[in-house]
Design a protein around this motif. Structure first.
Motif, PDB file in Angstrom:
ATOM      1  N   LEU A  12      -1.991   5.320   6.671  1.00 53.54           N
ATOM      2  CA  LEU A  12      -2.153   3.837   6.922  1.00 53.54           C
ATOM      3  C   LEU A  12      -2.346   3.117   5.438  1.00 53.54           C
ATOM      4  CD1 LEU A  12      -4.640   3.213   9.841  1.00 53.54           C
ATOM      5  CD2 LEU A  12      -2.366   2.874  10.000  1.00 53.54           C
ATOM      6  N   PRO A  13      -1.333   2.113   5.281  1.00 57.25           N
ATOM      7  CA  PRO A  13      -1.405   1.215   3.916  1.00 57.25           C
ATOM      8  C   PRO A  13      -2.988   0.718   4.014  1.00 57.25           C
ATOM      9  CG  PRO A  13      -0.283   0.083   5.780  1.00 57.25           C
ATOM     10  CD  PRO A  13      -0.458   1.309   6.497  1.00 57.25           C
ATOM     11  N   TYR A  14      -3.576   0.668   2.907  1.00 55.52           N
ATOM     12  CA  TYR A  14      -4.614   0.566   2.615  1.00 55.52           C
ATOM     13  C   TYR A  14      -5.559  -0.881   3.298  1.00 55.52           C
ATOM     14  CZ  TYR A  14      -5.499   4.613  -0.137  1.00 55.52           C
ATOM     15  OH  TYR A  14      -5.598   5.759  -0.664  1.00 55.52           O
ATOM     16  N   CYS A  33       6.706   1.516  13.044  1.00 56.44           N
ATOM     17  CA  CYS A  33       6.745   0.300  12.414  1.00 56.44           C
ATOM     18  C   CYS A  33       6.680   0.237  10.981  1.00 56.44           C
ATOM     19  CB  CYS A  33       5.698  -0.693  13.003  1.00 56.44           C
ATOM     20  SG  CYS A  33       5.770  -2.245  12.421  1.00 56.44           S
ATOM     21  N   GLU A  34       7.977  -0.606  10.464  1.00 57.01           N
ATOM     22  CA  GLU A  34       7.745  -0.633   8.924  1.00 57.01           C
ATOM     23  C   GLU A  34       8.165  -1.807   8.454  1.00 57.01           C
ATOM     24  OE1 GLU A  34       7.401   1.850   6.151  1.00 57.01           O
ATOM     25  OE2 GLU A  34       7.270  -0.217   5.281  1.00 57.01           O
ATOM     26  N   ILE A  35       7.161  -2.524   7.531  1.00 55.19           N
ATOM     27  CA  ILE A  35       7.307  -3.790   6.974  1.00 55.19           C
ATOM     28  C   ILE A  35       8.309  -4.052   5.946  1.00 55.19           C
ATOM     29  CG2 ILE A  35       5.596  -3.668   5.228  1.00 55.19           C
ATOM     30  CD1 ILE A  35       4.403  -6.297   6.269  1.00 55.19           C
ATOM     31  N   GLU A  91       3.841   5.538  14.771  1.00 50.48           N
ATOM     32  CA  GLU A  91       3.536   5.775  13.095  1.00 50.48           C
ATOM     33  C   GLU A  91       3.731   4.334  12.462  1.00 50.48           C
ATOM     34  OE1 GLU A  91       6.077   8.258  10.820  1.00 50.48           O
ATOM     35  OE2 GLU A  91       4.583   8.209   9.200  1.00 50.48           O
ATOM     36  N   ILE A  92       2.404   3.904  11.842  1.00 48.78           N
ATOM     37  CA  ILE A  92       2.623   2.516  11.312  1.00 48.78           C
ATOM     38  C   ILE A  92       3.122   2.936   9.619  1.00 48.78           C
ATOM     39  CG2 ILE A  92       1.106   0.597  10.265  1.00 48.78           C
ATOM     40  CD1 ILE A  92      -0.029   0.301  13.294  1.00 48.78           C
ATOM     41  N   GLY A  93       4.021   2.211   9.377  1.00 48.45           N
ATOM     42  CA  GLY A  93       4.522   2.768   7.963  1.00 48.45           C
ATOM     43  C   GLY A  93       5.189   4.014   7.589  1.00 48.45           C
ATOM     44  N   ARG A 142      10.948  -3.388  13.012  1.00 50.82           N
ATOM     45  CA  ARG A 142      11.023  -3.887  11.453  1.00 50.82           C
ATOM     46  C   ARG A 142       9.968  -5.125  11.688  1.00 50.82           C
ATOM     47  NH1 ARG A 142      15.814  -2.806   8.824  1.00 50.82           N
ATOM     48  NH2 ARG A 142      17.171  -1.499   9.679  1.00 50.82           N
ATOM     49  N   GLY A 143       9.140  -4.841  10.552  1.00 49.74           N
ATOM     50  CA  GLY A 143       8.240  -6.078  10.412  1.00 49.74           C
ATOM     51  C   GLY A 143       6.606  -5.636  10.209  1.00 49.74           C
ATOM     52  N   ASP A 144       5.961  -6.695  10.222  1.00 51.01           N
ATOM     53  CA  ASP A 144       4.432  -6.417  10.052  1.00 51.01           C
ATOM     54  C   ASP A 144       3.844  -5.839  11.547  1.00 51.01           C
ATOM     55  OD1 ASP A 144       1.734  -6.553   9.747  1.00 51.01           O
ATOM     56  OD2 ASP A 144       1.903  -8.378   8.518  1.00 51.01           O
ATOM     57  N   GLY A 170       0.684  -1.258  -0.117  1.00 49.64           N
ATOM     58  CA  GLY A 170       0.080   0.021   0.239  1.00 49.64           C
ATOM     59  C   GLY A 170       0.939   1.258  -0.022  1.00 49.64           C
ATOM     60  N   GLN A 171       1.968   1.389  -0.795  1.00 47.53           N
ATOM     61  CA  GLN A 171       2.763   2.550  -0.694  1.00 47.53           C
ATOM     62  C   GLN A 171       2.254   3.653  -1.537  1.00 47.53           C
ATOM     63  OE1 GLN A 171       6.866   0.699  -1.247  1.00 47.53           O
ATOM     64  NE2 GLN A 171       6.827  -0.225   0.744  1.00 47.53           N
ATOM     65  N   ASN A 172       1.670   4.173  -1.117  1.00 44.93           N
ATOM     66  CA  ASN A 172       1.153   5.649  -1.603  1.00 44.93           C
ATOM     67  C   ASN A 172       1.664   6.777  -0.760  1.00 44.93           C
ATOM     68  OD1 ASN A 172      -1.376   3.466  -2.263  1.00 44.93           O
ATOM     69  ND2 ASN A 172      -0.674   4.874  -4.352  1.00 44.93           N
ATOM     70  N   PHE A 173       2.895   7.374  -1.240  1.00 45.44           N
ATOM     71  CA  PHE A 173       3.230   8.458  -0.187  1.00 45.44           C
ATOM     72  C   PHE A 173       2.692   9.745  -0.379  1.00 45.44           C
ATOM     73  CE2 PHE A 173       6.376   5.326  -1.600  1.00 45.44           C
ATOM     74  CZ  PHE A 173       6.763   4.787  -0.599  1.00 45.44           C
ATOM     75  N   LEU A 174       2.321  10.203   1.013  1.00 40.45           N
ATOM     76  CA  LEU A 174       1.642  11.359   0.971  1.00 40.45           C
ATOM     77  C   LEU A 174       2.818  12.809   0.768  1.00 40.45           C
ATOM     78  CD1 LEU A 174      -1.110  12.762   1.821  1.00 40.45           C
ATOM     79  CD2 LEU A 174      -0.449  12.656   4.104  1.00 40.45           C
TER      80      LEU A 174
HETATM   81  N1  SAM Z   1       4.064   7.206   6.023  1.00 46.75           N
HETATM   82  C1  SAM Z   1       4.367   7.337   4.498  1.00 46.75           C
HETATM   83  C2  SAM Z   1       3.775   8.522   3.907  1.00 46.75           C
HETATM   84  O1  SAM Z   1       2.786   9.227   4.886  1.00 46.75           O
HETATM   85  O2  SAM Z   1       3.908   8.923   2.824  1.00 46.75           O
HETATM   86  C3  SAM Z   1       4.034   5.977   4.143  1.00 46.75           C
HETATM   87  C4  SAM Z   1       2.555   5.773   3.907  1.00 46.75           C
HETATM   88  S1  SAM Z   1       2.426   4.369   2.740  1.00 46.75           S
HETATM   89  C5  SAM Z   1       0.664   4.650   2.372  1.00 46.75           C
HETATM   90  C6  SAM Z   1       2.273   2.991   4.040  1.00 46.75           C
HETATM   91  C7  SAM Z   1       3.523   2.171   4.611  1.00 46.75           C
HETATM   92  O3  SAM Z   1       3.158   1.451   5.424  1.00 46.75           O
HETATM   93  C8  SAM Z   1       4.651   1.913   3.614  1.00 46.75           C
HETATM   94  O4  SAM Z   1       5.696   2.416   3.919  1.00 46.75           O
HETATM   95  C9  SAM Z   1       4.527   0.395   3.959  1.00 46.75           C
HETATM   96  O5  SAM Z   1       5.827  -0.138   3.431  1.00 46.75           O
HETATM   97  C10 SAM Z   1       3.994   0.344   5.186  1.00 46.75           C
HETATM   98  N2  SAM Z   1       3.382  -0.880   5.525  1.00 46.75           N
HETATM   99  C11 SAM Z   1       2.540  -1.629   4.707  1.00 46.75           C
HETATM  100  N3  SAM Z   1       1.819  -2.570   5.207  1.00 46.75           N
HETATM  101  C12 SAM Z   1       2.495  -2.884   6.651  1.00 46.75           C
HETATM  102  C13 SAM Z   1       2.496  -3.495   7.792  1.00 46.75           C
HETATM  103  N4  SAM Z   1       1.615  -4.507   7.798  1.00 46.75           N
HETATM  104  N5  SAM Z   1       3.186  -3.163   8.787  1.00 46.75           N
HETATM  105  C14 SAM Z   1       3.960  -2.121   8.843  1.00 46.75           C
HETATM  106  N6  SAM Z   1       4.046  -1.341   7.980  1.00 46.75           N
HETATM  107  C15 SAM Z   1       3.591  -1.569   6.772  1.00 46.75           C
END
Ligand code: SAM
Length: 267
Positions: free
Chosen positions: A123-125, A72-74, A50-52, A94-96, A23-27
């Motif tokens: 959040l990743p979708y 936390c970054e996967i 901050e998740i992701g 690091r991880g899910d 779900g990498q859509n960077f804001l």
């Molecule tokens: N925070 C950044 C931004 O605002 O541009 C990136 C947001 S991007 C929508 C989602 C981020 O969540 C990515 O960095 C992705 O690798 C990470 N991600 C996706 N699934 C994840 C998970 N299950 N646990 C942790 N990180 C996750």
């Protein structure tokens, strides 16, 4: 501050590309990032999950506001990027973020400890609904969630009784919390642009007058709505006693939270 060009360059020099599966859509819209941090009402010293963190655009804004950031970054490549950019300014896991049974990962729980914190994230979708429900239902340390999610998910969270989008997600969110729409975010604020519109929401936990078995209630809601087209009498059985004022001909989506709780308690 990270511009769109900065984000592209940060990835390019590491040979990284935005990954759809995460779900990498960077804001990259600074006004939206500022709006999210302001909505969270961060005070210096506040703890934020901050998740992701991705390339760290929001992370930077959180640190500027004085937050103590746990991220936390996967994605391994992005986790390395965050570690290099922020060093020990950020506690990186690091991880899910979700572990077994879609519960918060024990590694994240360990770093969060007992002190209160809030979630601030783009959040990743694919993880948005399970993350939000997990934090609301099972993480008492979480004082609020300030997130960007798919607008369609926000609509389900905010749906009132009788609306088509009413379902288990909105019922749990409005029974155990208060949900507020901060605004709508067009696809152009992200890179790559998603196909769907996003929304920014705040979800704050609510103290219940009378606690209920949350997990059992979640299962009950899922069961009712798995046959949402059916009438209550068909779903629960014709002989089933219903609370006063609820008719067997009603469909689950018309029930208010109070009626659903009354029905659950009679179960
Ligand atoms: N925070 C950044 C931004 O605002 O541009 C990136 C947001 S991007 C929508 C989602 C981020 O969540 C990515 O960095 C992705 O690798 C990470 N991600 C996706 N699934 C994840 C998970 N299950 N646990 C942790 N990180 C996750």
């Amino acid at each position: 501050m990270q511009s769109l060009t900065d984000i592209r360059n940060l990835l390019e020099v590491r040979g990284l590309k935005p990954l759809k599966q995460f779900g990498q859509n960077f804001l990259h819209d600074q006004n939206q990032i500022r709006r999210l941090v302001e909505a969270a009402g961060i005070e210096p010293g506040d703890r934020v999950l901050e998740i992701g963190p991705g390339t760290g655009a929001l992370t930077e804004a959180l640190l500027e506001a004085g937050a103590e950031v746990i991220a936390c970054e996967i994605d391994t490549g992005l986790a390395d990027l965050v570690a290099d950019r922020f060093g020990d300014q950020v506690q990186l896991v690091r991880g899910d973020c979700l572990g077994q049974g879609r519960r918060l990962s024990p590694d994240v729980e360990k770093v969060l400890g007992d002190a209160p914190w809030s979630l601030v994230a783009n959040l990743p979708y694919q993880a948005a609904s399970p993350v939000m429900i997990e934090l609301l239902m099972h993480q008492p340390g979480c004082r609020g969630q300030f997130v960007t999610i798919q607008k369609e998910v926000a609509d389900r969270l905010l749906a009132s009784p009788g609306e088509k989008a009413r379902g288990p997600l909105g019922i749990l969110a409005s029974t155990f919390g208060t949900i507020e729409r901060i605004g709508v975010i067009p696809p152009s604020c992200f890179w790559p642009q998603p196909k769907v519109v996003s929304a920014m929401v705040a979800l704050r936990p609510l103290e219940l007058e009378q606690e209920i078995d949350r997990q059992a209630y979640a299962r009950f809601g899922t069961m009712l709505f798995s046959s949402r087209r059916k009438q209550l009498g068909r779903i629960l059985g014709r002989d089933r006693r219903l609370p006063e004022g609820i008719e067997p001909s009603w469909r689950p989506e018309v029930l208010t939270n109070e009626q659903l709780i009354a029905l659950f308690r009679l179960d």
